[in-house]
Design a protein around this motif. Structure first.
Motif, PDB file in Angstrom:
ATOM      1  N   VAL A  56      40.545  34.016  41.986  1.00  0.00           N
ATOM      2  CA  VAL A  56      41.266  35.220  42.399  1.00  0.00           C
ATOM      3  C   VAL A  56      41.993  34.974  43.717  1.00  0.00           C
ATOM      4  O   VAL A  56      41.382  34.590  44.716  1.00  0.00           O
ATOM      5  N   LEU A  57      43.298  35.201  43.704  1.00  0.00           N
ATOM      6  CA  LEU A  57      44.102  35.078  44.921  1.00  0.00           C
ATOM      7  C   LEU A  57      44.148  36.393  45.687  1.00  0.00           C
ATOM      8  O   LEU A  57      44.171  36.407  46.915  1.00  0.00           O
ATOM      9  N   PHE A  58      44.198  37.497  44.952  1.00  0.00           N
ATOM     10  CA  PHE A  58      44.267  38.816  45.571  1.00  0.00           C
ATOM     11  C   PHE A  58      43.510  39.811  44.705  1.00  0.00           C
ATOM     12  O   PHE A  58      43.585  39.777  43.478  1.00  0.00           O
ATOM     13  N   ALA A  59      42.777  40.692  45.357  1.00  0.00           N
ATOM     14  CA  ALA A  59      42.113  41.792  44.667  1.00  0.00           C
ATOM     15  C   ALA A  59      42.037  42.965  45.631  1.00  0.00           C
ATOM     16  O   ALA A  59      41.640  42.811  46.778  1.00  0.00           O
ATOM     17  N   GLY A  60      42.462  44.107  45.167  1.00  0.00           N
ATOM     18  CA  GLY A  60      42.401  45.316  45.981  1.00  0.00           C
ATOM     19  C   GLY A  60      42.315  46.518  45.063  1.00  0.00           C
ATOM     20  O   GLY A  60      42.596  46.439  43.869  1.00  0.00           O
ATOM     21  N   ASP A  78      44.992  32.594  40.037  1.00  0.00           N
ATOM     22  CA  ASP A  78      45.719  31.337  40.240  1.00  0.00           C
ATOM     23  C   ASP A  78      46.347  30.816  38.954  1.00  0.00           C
ATOM     24  O   ASP A  78      46.981  29.767  38.954  1.00  0.00           O
ATOM     25  N   GLY A  79      46.190  31.502  37.846  1.00  0.00           N
ATOM     26  CA  GLY A  79      46.800  31.111  36.583  1.00  0.00           C
ATOM     27  C   GLY A  79      45.862  30.423  35.618  1.00  0.00           C
ATOM     28  O   GLY A  79      46.199  30.232  34.450  1.00  0.00           O
ATOM     29  N   THR A  80      44.679  30.036  36.060  1.00  0.00           N
ATOM     30  CA  THR A  80      43.719  29.388  35.164  1.00  0.00           C
ATOM     31  C   THR A  80      43.035  30.387  34.239  1.00  0.00           C
ATOM     32  O   THR A  80      42.502  30.004  33.205  1.00  0.00           O
ATOM     33  N   VAL A  81      43.040  31.635  34.625  1.00  0.00           N
ATOM     34  CA  VAL A  81      42.410  32.692  33.837  1.00  0.00           C
ATOM     35  C   VAL A  81      43.237  33.966  34.008  1.00  0.00           C
ATOM     36  O   VAL A  81      43.889  34.160  35.037  1.00  0.00           O
ATOM     37  N   THR A  82      43.228  34.819  33.007  1.00  0.00           N
ATOM     38  CA  THR A  82      43.993  36.056  33.083  1.00  0.00           C
ATOM     39  C   THR A  82      43.274  37.077  33.968  1.00  0.00           C
ATOM     40  O   THR A  82      42.050  37.011  34.127  1.00  0.00           O
TER      41      THR A  82
END
Length: 142
Positions: A56-60, A78-82
């Protein structure tokens, strides 16, 4: 007055989906998830669990209005997982964490019954005469 009926804050209506996922078209690997009939309590726990995950790059999250019982979670990976898959993983881990916490809580209260009732002291000291938090016991030892 303007507030909805209490049951409307947690009971889903007929045909209402509890989770709605909408992919973000402007940000790669991002989605906005609308979670109905929940509030800050669950939103903050999910956000914290998502941020602990390396994908996860961002979560809010945000609650758009206090009279509407839903919140929005924004996730970018990061694109490895939806984003939907990482949300499912985070919720699974959160359920495991809460189950572990419940088991520890029940175990501690079962020890309380074995040790016998504690003597309540109005001056903030426990049964051994030391102040709360200074010995091996703390304020959770009722």
């Amino acid at each position: 007055m303007n507030a909805p009926n209490r049951y409307e804050l947690f009971v889903l209506d007929e045909g209402e989906k509890p989770v709605e996922v909408s992919e973000d078209t402007k940000i790669p690997n991002a989605a906005t998830i609308k979670i109905l009939k929940q509030d800050h309590t669950l939103g903050n726990m999910i956000r914290a669990q998502l941020l602990a995950m390396p994908q996860v790059l961002f979560a809010g999250y945000k609650v758009p209005h206090p009279l509407h019982p839903y919140f929005l979670v924004k996730i970018q990976t990061d694109g490895t997982v939806t984003p939907a898959a990482v949300l499912e993983q985070a919720c699974t881990k959160l359920i495991g964490t809460l189950s572990s916490l419940e088991a520890k809580f029940k175990r501690e209260f079962s020890f309380k019954d074995v040790e016998g009732p504690a003597v309540e002291d109005p001056y903030g000291t426990n049964a051994s005469g030391t102040a709360w938090g200074t010995g091996t016991r703390d304020y959770m030892d009722f």
